[in-house]
Design a protein around this motif. Structure first.
Motif, short mmCIF file in Angstrom:
data_model
loop_
_atom_site.label_atom_id
_atom_site.label_comp_id
_atom_site.label_asym_id
_atom_site.label_seq_id
_atom_site.Cartn_x
_atom_site.Cartn_y
_atom_site.Cartn_z
N ILE A 107 0.85 -1.20 0.00
CA ILE A 107 0.00 0.00 0.00
C ILE A 107 0.88 1.24 0.00
O ILE A 107 0.68 2.17 -0.79
N ASN B 288 2.53 2.06 -3.29
CA ASN B 288 1.67 2.52 -4.39
C ASN B 288 0.95 3.83 -4.10
O ASN B 288 0.16 4.28 -4.94
N CYS C 163 -3.33 0.69 -8.58
CA CYS C 163 -4.23 1.72 -8.03
C CYS C 163 -5.60 1.12 -7.71
O CYS C 163 -6.20 1.44 -6.67
N VAL D 296 -5.26 -0.88 -4.52
CA VAL D 296 -5.15 -0.01 -3.33
C VAL D 296 -6.52 0.56 -2.97
O VAL D 296 -6.92 0.55 -1.80
#
Length: 193
Positions: A15, A18, A68, A71
Protein backbone atom coordinates in the motif's frame (compact mmCIF):
# COMPACT_ATOMS: atom_id res chain seq x y z
CA UNK A 1 1.82 3.74 13.00
CA UNK A 2 -1.48 1.91 13.44
CA UNK A 3 -4.47 2.62 11.19
CA UNK A 4 -8.16 1.84 11.70
CA UNK A 5 -8.53 1.19 7.98
CA UNK A 6 -5.93 -1.56 8.36
CA UNK A 7 -7.71 -3.18 11.30
CA UNK A 8 -5.58 -1.45 13.91
CA UNK A 9 -2.33 -2.62 12.31
CA UNK A 10 0.43 -0.98 10.29
CA UNK A 11 -0.28 -0.31 6.64
CA UNK A 12 1.03 -3.09 4.36
CA UNK A 13 4.20 -2.28 2.44
CA UNK A 14 2.52 -2.71 -0.95
CA UNK A 15 0.00 0.00 0.00
CA UNK A 16 2.77 2.41 0.98
CA UNK A 17 4.68 1.63 -2.22
CA UNK A 18 1.67 2.52 -4.39
CA UNK A 19 0.51 5.72 -2.66
CA UNK A 20 2.62 7.96 -4.92
CA UNK A 21 1.21 6.19 -7.98
CA UNK A 22 -2.32 6.76 -6.71
CA UNK A 23 -1.52 10.45 -6.19
CA UNK A 24 -0.75 10.83 -9.92
CA UNK A 25 -4.40 10.22 -10.80
CA UNK A 26 -6.71 13.23 -10.56
CA UNK A 27 -9.17 13.36 -7.65
CA UNK A 28 -12.10 13.23 -10.11
CA UNK A 29 -10.73 10.00 -11.57
CA UNK A 30 -10.24 8.61 -8.05
CA UNK A 31 -13.91 9.22 -7.34
CA UNK A 32 -14.99 7.51 -10.57
CA UNK A 33 -12.62 4.57 -9.96
CA UNK A 34 -13.97 4.22 -6.42
CA UNK A 35 -17.53 4.11 -7.77
CA UNK A 36 -16.54 1.35 -10.23
CA UNK A 37 -14.83 -0.62 -7.46
CA UNK A 38 -17.84 -0.28 -5.15
CA UNK A 39 -20.13 -1.42 -7.98
CA UNK A 40 -17.86 -4.44 -8.41
CA UNK A 41 -18.13 -5.27 -4.71
CA UNK A 42 -21.90 -4.85 -4.62
CA UNK A 43 -22.98 -6.20 -8.01
CA UNK A 44 -20.01 -8.24 -9.24
CA UNK A 45 -19.69 -6.18 -12.45
CA UNK A 46 -16.42 -4.44 -13.33
CA UNK A 47 -15.81 -2.80 -16.70
CA UNK A 48 -12.02 -3.02 -16.87
CA UNK A 49 -11.80 -1.50 -20.35
CA UNK A 50 -13.70 1.60 -19.20
CA UNK A 51 -11.39 1.93 -16.20
CA UNK A 52 -8.33 1.70 -18.45
CA UNK A 53 -9.74 4.47 -20.68
CA UNK A 54 -10.28 6.66 -17.61
CA UNK A 55 -6.67 6.22 -16.59
CA UNK A 56 -4.97 6.72 -19.98
CA UNK A 57 -4.48 10.47 -19.63
CA UNK A 58 -2.70 10.08 -16.29
CA UNK A 59 0.35 8.55 -18.06
CA UNK A 60 0.17 5.38 -15.99
CA UNK A 61 0.95 1.96 -17.37
CA UNK A 62 -1.48 -0.93 -17.16
CA UNK A 63 0.31 -2.47 -14.16
CA UNK A 64 0.19 0.86 -12.31
CA UNK A 65 -3.54 1.16 -13.00
CA UNK A 66 -4.04 -2.34 -11.61
CA UNK A 67 -2.05 -1.38 -8.52
CA UNK A 68 -4.23 1.72 -8.03
CA UNK A 69 -7.37 -0.39 -8.35
CA UNK A 70 -6.02 -2.83 -5.77
CA UNK A 71 -5.15 -0.01 -3.33
CA UNK A 72 -8.57 1.62 -3.68
CA UNK A 73 -10.27 -1.75 -3.29
CA UNK A 74 -8.24 -2.37 -0.12
CA UNK A 75 -9.21 0.98 1.39
CA UNK A 76 -12.92 0.73 0.56
CA UNK A 77 -13.28 -2.92 1.62
CA UNK A 78 -11.34 -2.51 4.86
CA UNK A 79 -13.06 0.75 5.78
CA UNK A 80 -16.44 -0.99 5.47
CA UNK A 81 -15.18 -4.13 7.19
CA UNK A 82 -13.76 -2.26 10.18
CA UNK A 83 -16.64 0.29 10.28
CA UNK A 84 -14.37 3.31 9.76
CA UNK A 85 -16.22 6.62 9.48
CA UNK A 86 -15.44 8.91 6.55
CA UNK A 87 -13.58 11.58 8.53
CA UNK A 88 -11.24 9.00 10.08
CA UNK A 89 -10.72 7.38 6.68
CA UNK A 90 -9.87 10.75 5.15
CA UNK A 91 -7.36 11.58 7.92
CA UNK A 92 -5.69 8.18 7.70
CA UNK A 93 -5.40 8.34 3.91
CA UNK A 94 -3.73 11.73 4.25
CA UNK A 95 -1.35 10.31 6.88
CA UNK A 96 -0.45 7.59 4.38
CA UNK A 97 0.47 10.27 1.82
CA UNK A 98 -2.65 10.75 -0.27
CA UNK A 99 -3.54 14.41 -1.00
CA UNK A 100 -6.63 15.79 0.77
CA UNK A 101 -8.60 16.17 -2.48
CA UNK A 102 -7.93 12.52 -3.34
CA UNK A 103 -8.90 11.23 0.10
CA UNK A 104 -12.10 13.29 0.08
CA UNK A 105 -12.88 12.00 -3.43
CA UNK A 106 -12.59 8.42 -2.17
CA UNK A 107 -14.61 9.09 0.98
CA UNK A 108 -17.66 10.47 -0.88
CA UNK A 109 -18.68 7.25 -2.70
CA UNK A 110 -17.59 5.21 0.32
CA UNK A 111 -19.92 7.13 2.63
CA UNK A 112 -22.80 6.82 0.15
CA UNK A 113 -22.40 3.03 -0.04
CA UNK A 114 -21.04 2.13 3.41
CA UNK A 115 -24.26 0.49 4.67
CA UNK A 116 -24.73 -1.46 1.43
CA UNK A 117 -21.14 -2.69 1.54
CA UNK A 118 -21.43 -3.80 5.15
CA UNK A 119 -24.69 -5.62 4.40
CA UNK A 120 -23.08 -7.35 1.40
CA UNK A 121 -20.03 -8.39 3.44
CA UNK A 122 -22.26 -9.71 6.22
CA UNK A 123 -24.23 -11.70 3.66
CA UNK A 124 -20.99 -13.24 2.36
CA UNK A 125 -19.58 -14.03 5.80
CA UNK A 126 -18.77 -17.60 6.71
CA UNK A 127 -21.57 -19.16 8.69
CA UNK A 128 -21.35 -22.38 10.64
CA UNK A 129 -24.46 -24.54 10.47
CA UNK A 130 -26.48 -24.90 13.64
CA UNK A 131 -25.67 -28.05 15.58
CA UNK A 132 -28.15 -29.72 17.90
CA UNK A 133 -27.61 -32.72 20.14
CA UNK A 134 -30.41 -35.17 19.42
CA UNK A 135 -29.41 -37.49 22.24
CA UNK A 136 -26.51 -39.28 23.84
CA UNK A 137 -25.72 -42.47 25.66
CA UNK A 138 -22.80 -44.00 27.51
CA UNK A 139 -21.67 -47.33 26.15
CA UNK A 140 -20.45 -49.49 28.98
CA UNK A 141 -17.81 -52.10 28.31
CA UNK A 142 -14.04 -52.39 28.44
CA UNK A 143 -13.70 -48.75 27.46
CA UNK A 144 -16.47 -46.34 28.29
CA UNK A 145 -17.56 -44.50 25.15
CA UNK A 146 -19.96 -41.63 24.77
CA UNK A 147 -22.15 -41.81 21.68
CA UNK A 148 -23.76 -38.51 20.66
CA UNK A 149 -26.41 -38.15 17.98
CA UNK A 150 -26.09 -34.74 16.32
CA UNK A 151 -28.22 -32.93 13.78
CA UNK A 152 -26.88 -30.09 11.64
CA UNK A 153 -29.20 -27.63 9.97
CA UNK A 154 -28.16 -25.68 6.87
CA UNK A 155 -30.28 -22.91 5.40
CA UNK A 156 -29.81 -23.22 1.66
CA UNK A 157 -32.00 -20.17 1.17
CA UNK A 158 -34.74 -18.49 3.16
CA UNK A 159 -37.33 -21.09 2.20
CA UNK A 160 -35.40 -24.34 2.24
CA UNK A 161 -33.51 -25.97 5.10
CA UNK A 162 -31.57 -29.20 4.92
CA UNK A 163 -30.55 -31.30 7.87
CA UNK A 164 -27.99 -34.03 8.29
CA UNK A 165 -27.82 -36.57 11.11
CA UNK A 166 -24.42 -37.52 12.49
CA UNK A 167 -23.28 -39.95 15.12
CA UNK A 168 -20.16 -39.20 17.14
CA UNK A 169 -18.40 -41.80 19.26
CA UNK A 170 -15.86 -40.51 21.80
CA UNK A 171 -13.81 -42.18 24.48
CA UNK A 172 -14.42 -40.87 27.99
CA UNK A 173 -11.11 -38.96 27.93
CA UNK A 174 -11.88 -37.30 24.60
CA UNK A 175 -15.37 -36.43 25.78
CA UNK A 176 -14.01 -34.72 28.92
CA UNK A 177 -11.44 -32.86 26.80
CA UNK A 178 -14.17 -31.71 24.37
CA UNK A 179 -16.37 -30.59 27.26
CA UNK A 180 -13.48 -28.64 28.83
CA UNK A 181 -12.61 -26.92 25.52
CA UNK A 182 -16.24 -26.00 24.86
CA UNK A 183 -16.55 -24.46 28.34
CA UNK A 184 -13.32 -22.50 27.76
CA UNK A 185 -14.58 -21.24 24.38
CA UNK A 186 -17.90 -20.23 25.93
CA UNK A 187 -16.12 -18.27 28.66
CA UNK A 188 -13.95 -16.47 26.08
CA UNK A 189 -16.98 -15.56 23.96
CA UNK A 190 -18.81 -14.21 27.01
CA UNK A 191 -15.78 -12.03 27.86
CA UNK A 192 -15.72 -10.59 24.34
CA UNK A 193 -19.41 -9.69 24.20
Amino acid sequence: MKFNVCGGLDAPDWILANMSTLSKISSVRIKVLAKHIIDRMLEGVFDYEKVLKLSKDSSLGESEVKACIAVLHFFVANAAKFDVDDSTLSKELQQLGLPKEHSDALCTPYLQNKDSLQAKFLEQALRIPALQIGGWQVQVGESKNVIMRLTTTNSVDQEEETSQKLQLCLTAEKFHLLLHELKTAKTLLEEIS
